[in-house]
Design a protein around this motif. Structure first.
Motif, short mmCIF file in Angstrom:
data_model
loop_
_atom_site.label_atom_id
_atom_site.label_comp_id
_atom_site.label_asym_id
_atom_site.label_seq_id
_atom_site.Cartn_x
_atom_site.Cartn_y
_atom_site.Cartn_z
N PHE A 158 -28.27 -37.39 5.06
CA PHE A 158 -29.06 -38.47 4.67
C PHE A 158 -29.67 -39.36 5.35
CE2 PHE A 158 -27.58 -36.39 0.42
CZ PHE A 158 -29.35 -37.36 -0.36
N ASP A 159 -28.82 -39.64 6.64
CA ASP A 159 -29.08 -40.47 7.51
C ASP A 159 -30.98 -40.12 7.75
OD1 ASP A 159 -28.03 -39.07 9.48
OD2 ASP A 159 -26.81 -40.30 10.47
N TYR A 240 -23.36 -42.10 7.94
CA TYR A 240 -22.55 -43.74 8.23
C TYR A 240 -23.48 -44.45 7.53
CZ TYR A 240 -22.31 -45.77 12.56
OH TYR A 240 -21.92 -46.73 14.09
N GLY A 241 -23.24 -45.22 6.38
CA GLY A 241 -23.76 -46.31 5.35
C GLY A 241 -22.92 -47.37 5.12
N TYR A 242 -23.81 -47.80 3.59
CA TYR A 242 -23.01 -49.76 3.26
C TYR A 242 -22.88 -49.06 1.88
CZ TYR A 242 -28.44 -49.89 3.28
OH TYR A 242 -29.59 -49.94 3.63
N ARG A 243 -22.37 -49.96 0.93
CA ARG A 243 -21.99 -49.55 -0.46
C ARG A 243 -22.80 -50.25 -1.17
NH1 ARG A 243 -15.02 -48.84 -1.10
NH2 ARG A 243 -15.15 -48.32 1.23
N VAL A 275 -26.82 -45.47 5.13
CA VAL A 275 -27.32 -45.28 4.23
C VAL A 275 -27.23 -45.73 3.31
CG1 VAL A 275 -27.08 -43.60 1.96
CG2 VAL A 275 -26.99 -42.27 4.68
N ASP A 276 -28.11 -45.68 2.16
CA ASP A 276 -27.88 -47.32 0.77
C ASP A 276 -26.83 -46.57 -0.32
OD1 ASP A 276 -27.53 -48.90 -0.70
OD2 ASP A 276 -29.81 -49.29 -1.14
N PHE A 277 -25.29 -46.46 0.00
CA PHE A 277 -25.07 -45.74 -0.84
C PHE A 277 -25.27 -45.95 -2.55
CE2 PHE A 277 -22.76 -43.25 2.25
CZ PHE A 277 -22.58 -42.75 2.17
N SER A 278 -25.30 -47.09 -2.66
CA SER A 278 -25.65 -47.23 -4.02
C SER A 278 -27.00 -47.44 -4.96
CB SER A 278 -25.66 -49.40 -4.21
OG SER A 278 -26.66 -49.81 -3.65
N ALA A 279 -28.53 -46.75 -3.49
CA ALA A 279 -29.45 -45.96 -4.38
C ALA A 279 -28.80 -45.09 -4.48
CB ALA A 279 -29.97 -46.34 -3.22
N LEU A 280 -28.11 -44.50 -3.47
CA LEU A 280 -27.86 -42.78 -4.15
C LEU A 280 -26.93 -42.62 -4.97
CD1 LEU A 280 -27.08 -41.37 -0.51
CD2 LEU A 280 -29.15 -41.75 -1.73
N GLN A 343 -18.58 -43.66 5.25
CA GLN A 343 -18.33 -43.86 3.76
C GLN A 343 -18.38 -41.97 2.90
OE1 GLN A 343 -17.71 -46.74 1.68
NE2 GLN A 343 -17.45 -47.46 3.85
N VAL A 344 -18.01 -41.77 2.49
CA VAL A 344 -18.09 -41.06 1.36
C VAL A 344 -17.90 -40.94 -0.37
CG1 VAL A 344 -16.54 -38.73 0.91
CG2 VAL A 344 -16.20 -39.98 2.76
N MET A 345 -19.07 -39.94 -0.27
CA MET A 345 -19.54 -40.39 -2.05
C MET A 345 -19.97 -39.02 -2.39
SD MET A 345 -22.04 -42.48 -3.98
CE MET A 345 -24.22 -41.59 -3.79
N ALA A 346 -19.10 -38.24 -3.75
CA ALA A 346 -19.60 -37.21 -5.05
C ALA A 346 -20.24 -37.67 -5.49
CB ALA A 346 -17.82 -36.46 -4.70
N PHE A 347 -21.08 -36.75 -6.16
CA PHE A 347 -21.53 -36.77 -7.20
C PHE A 347 -21.02 -35.03 -8.41
CE2 PHE A 347 -25.94 -37.31 -5.05
CZ PHE A 347 -26.49 -38.96 -4.98
#
Ligand code: SAH
Length: 359
Positions: A158-159, A240-243, A275-280, A343-347
């Protein structure tokens, strides 16, 4: 136009069409079919421009393989599923992941491997290391097969997708654009932002704030969410990103492991933005996906068993190998290294329990 360098091409575009937004600039510099950064080289490793977690240690891909096998079990162990990696680089992560799942033969038998990759040199490396799994390559998510459950891995993908930059001026937003000076040098400038962009800003702005927004990333997250919603499965995003969104610019260019100005070395430096994780998460949620995380990469890997895996490798290691294993463990997990910056996120959709690693 053949013979034209990327800088010449950009100068001509600015002359013919006017200033270019930062997102179009990133797309041109990274993905121009002939001269784009990713189209012309393998950017990874000591001889390249940057290094990623799977290139630091085999443990990273191995744990992601275990994560994927667990998701597959939580989907009811389907007889066939699509395993997709977005931006697989040299293929190292996927090779480590699939090797680590050799102890789950039903998982390996069920895999149909798909790779989303635009870079011809990297596709070549992927073919060498993953050819035995008969992967199918894609330029976009639109050509993936429908129907089968889907498991997606995306590390530092994503970055690389383009961001646009807005600058708050009084009560209005300007868009940052690239143009040329009287001396024909590239410079940043501002022009009124098109109406559809300011609604994407996710924080309360004050004068002079900078917002990075990414219609491309939002579209990709939404597409993944939609695919998961219709077929079931999970997508793991590590970057690489922010929450939470906040003012600031993170666009950066790296050339041979050192930062350079974004408008220098066009097509020869890697360009990324955090990466803006809140937007994803909002994009995937809006199409019905459940979200786990984001959590720091360090916590995520430790919960998946990084310490135990490192200890197992250390038992068979000589002193040089042991030093490398300890150094990579530290680099992947320490809060001042990759542990918190990544940061790590799952859908996910249709799992009988949440994916591992988040609590
Ligand atoms: N995941 C790998 C590589 C990260 S570099 C690793 O962790 O080592 C970014 C990767 O995304 C590269 O493979 C690059 O070629 C690919 N990439 C960049 N932009 C892309 C796009 N728009 N579509 C598909 N792949 C892209």
């Amino acid at each position: 136009m053949t013979g034209e360098t990327l800088s010449e091409l950009l100068r001509r575009r600015v002359r013919e069409e006017g200033p270019m937004d930062v997102g179009s600039f990133m797309t041109l510099a990274l993905a121009h079919p002939e001269h784009g950064y990713y189209m012309t080289r393998d950017p990874l490793g000591v001889n390249g421009d940057f290094t990623t977690a799977p290139e630091i240690s085999q443990m990273f891909g191995e744990l992601l393989g275990a994560w994927a096998a667990d998701v597959w079990a939580k989907l009811g162990s389907p007889a066939r599923f699509t395993l997709l990696e977005c931006g697989p680089g040299r293929g190292t992560l996927m090779a480590d992941a699939l090797r680590a799942t050799a102890c789950v033969p039903a998982f390996l038998n069920a895999v149909s491997l798909h790779l989303l990759e635009i870079s011809p040199p990297l596709r070549h490396s992927q073919k060498k290391i993953l050819g035995a799994y008969n992967p199918t390559w894609h330029e976009t998510l639109d050509t993936l097969p429908d129907g089968a459950p889907l498991i997606v891995l995306a590390n530092e993908f994503f970055d690389a997708l383009p961001v646009r930059q807005l600058v708050r001026r009084g009560q209005a937003w300007q868009e940052r654009v690239i143009t040329t000076s009287a001396e024909q040098d590239f410079v940043f400038a501002e022009q009124p932002a098109p109406d559809h962009l300011p609604p994407l800003v996710r924080f309360a702005a004050k004068d002079a704030d900078i917002a990075e927004i990414s219609p491309a990333r939002i579209a990709c997250a939404r597409r993944l969410g939609t695919l998961l919603q219709s077929a079931t499965g999970a997508a793991l995003i590590i970057d690489y990103g922010y929450r939470e969104a906040a003012s600031g610019e993170t666009l950066q260019a790296l050339h041979r492991h050192a930062p350079v100005h974004a408008l220098e070395k066009i097509g020869e430096a890697d360009l990324t933005a955090h990466v803006d994780f809140s937007a994803l998460s909002q994009a995937a949620q809006s199409v019905g996906a459940s979200i786990s995380g984001p959590v720091g990469q360090g916590d995520f890997l430790l919960r998946l068993g990084l310490r135990e895996r490192a200890q197992a490798l250390l038992r068979a290691a000589d002193s040089n190998q042991a030093a490398t294993i300890r150094a990579s463990f530290d680099r992947l997990t320490h809060p001042s290294r990759m542990g918190q910056l990544f940061q790590v996120m799952a859908f996910h959709c249709g799992l009988n329990a949440p994916p591992e690693g988040f609590i």
